[in-house]
Write a protein that holds these residues in place. Structure first.
Motif, short mmCIF file in Angstrom:
data_model
loop_
_atom_site.label_atom_id
_atom_site.label_comp_id
_atom_site.label_asym_id
_atom_site.label_seq_id
_atom_site.Cartn_x
_atom_site.Cartn_y
_atom_site.Cartn_z
N ALA A 105 0.86 -1.19 0.00
CA ALA A 105 0.00 0.00 0.00
C ALA A 105 0.88 1.23 0.00
CB ALA A 105 -0.91 0.00 1.23
N ASP A 106 0.34 2.33 -0.52
CA ASP A 106 1.11 3.56 -0.50
C ASP A 106 0.22 4.74 -0.15
OD1 ASP A 106 -0.21 4.12 -3.08
OD2 ASP A 106 1.38 5.60 -3.34
N ASP A 107 0.84 5.78 0.33
CA ASP A 107 0.16 7.05 0.51
C ASP A 107 1.15 8.12 0.09
OD1 ASP A 107 -2.30 8.34 1.20
OD2 ASP A 107 -1.31 9.20 2.94
N SER A 108 0.68 9.14 -0.58
CA SER A 108 1.60 10.15 -1.08
C SER A 108 0.92 11.51 -1.13
CB SER A 108 2.09 9.76 -2.48
OG SER A 108 0.99 9.59 -3.37
N HIS A 158 9.32 10.94 -6.36
CA HIS A 158 9.25 10.42 -4.99
C HIS A 158 8.88 8.94 -4.98
CE1 HIS A 158 5.48 11.88 -6.51
NE2 HIS A 158 4.77 11.42 -5.51
N ARG A 159 7.98 8.53 -5.88
CA ARG A 159 7.58 7.12 -5.92
C ARG A 159 8.73 6.25 -6.43
NH1 ARG A 159 2.62 7.76 -7.67
NH2 ARG A 159 1.76 7.68 -5.57
N ARG A 184 6.17 13.50 -1.51
CA ARG A 184 6.54 12.40 -0.62
C ARG A 184 5.69 11.17 -0.92
NH1 ARG A 184 9.59 14.41 3.67
NH2 ARG A 184 9.58 16.70 3.82
N ALA A 185 6.33 10.01 -0.86
CA ALA A 185 5.63 8.74 -1.04
C ALA A 185 6.06 7.77 0.04
CB ALA A 185 5.93 8.13 -2.41
N ILE A 217 11.27 10.63 -1.48
CA ILE A 217 11.06 12.08 -1.47
C ILE A 217 11.65 12.68 -2.74
CG2 ILE A 217 13.18 12.52 -0.19
CD1 ILE A 217 11.68 14.80 1.23
N ALA A 218 10.95 13.69 -3.28
CA ALA A 218 11.45 14.46 -4.42
C ALA A 218 11.40 15.93 -4.01
CB ALA A 218 10.62 14.23 -5.67
N PRO A 219 12.52 16.54 -3.67
CA PRO A 219 12.53 17.95 -3.27
C PRO A 219 12.50 18.87 -4.49
CG PRO A 219 14.75 17.05 -3.13
CD PRO A 219 13.85 15.92 -3.54
#
Length: 201
Positions: A72-75, A188-189, A127-128, A145-147
């Motif tokens: 499962a994921d949340d982002s 991020h993913r 964020r993922a 994470i992708a800043p």
């Protein structure tokens, strides 16, 4: 880290695009992927105030319903000038009576930054959080994470969500101006998936 020995994995999503992305990633590892949507499972209410908490709700619900190992994921996006908002409420900011409208969400984000006189660059992070959960309740967590920073007006017609106003660090184009291949190599993913792949080694 516990390794996944099972060859069948349930992805706790009703999003066909996300399922296709995960299925393609799993194929080289010989893992068969199905989804909560394909199995007709209900979507549980996401009541936590963290990405990990909401991913765990989705994983546990699907695991208890099927007895299968679950991913499962949340982002979402966190904006520094808004104290980390919208965060776990990223999709909520886009909700309308007729479905999700991310132009509404992006406009609200920029409007609130203006109201606070937030300085440029208006830094933010996609964020993922991925959770891999086994039927015995054991879980492994992978965070990506992708800043980057936000721009206005929106640019580009590709991608989805906040992609048209997000420029990742080290680039001058928004995610929505990049090809899917370009975006997926730095997203991020993708960051979280690279960490997850260690569980299949």
């Amino acid at each position: 880290m516990r390794k996944l020995s099972e060859r069948k994995l349930l992805v706790a999503t009703h999003n066909s695009g996300k399922l296709d992305e995960i299925r393609a990633m799993m194929a080289p590892h010989g893992i068969e992927v199905t989804s909560a949507g394909e199995m007709g499972l209900a979507e549980p209410a996401e009541t936590e105030d963290s990405f990990i908490g909401n991913a765990r709700i989705k994983a546990r619900a699907a695991m208890l319903a099927t007895g299968l190992p679950v991913l499962a994921d949340d982002s979402g996006i966190t904006v520094d000038g808004l104290d980390g908002a919208p965060g776990v409420y990223t999709a909520d900011w886009a909700e309308t009576p007729n479905g999700r409208d991310f132009m509404q969400a992006m406009s609200r984000t920029w409007r609130e930054l203006d109201a606070r006189n937030a300085p440029e660059p208006r830094t933010a992070q996609f964020r993922a959080t991925l959770i891999l959960m086994w039927p015995d309740g054991h879980e492994e967590i992978f965070e990506g994470i992708a800043p980057g920073h936000l721009v206005w007006p929106p640019r580009g017609a590709l991608g989805h969500g906040y992609d048209p106003i997000f420029v990742p660090d080290g680039h001058d184009r928004t995610f929505a101006e990049m090809t899917p291949e370009e975006k997926n190599s730095i997203s991020h993913r993708a960051d979280a998936f690279r960490k997850l792949e260690a569980a299949f080694a």
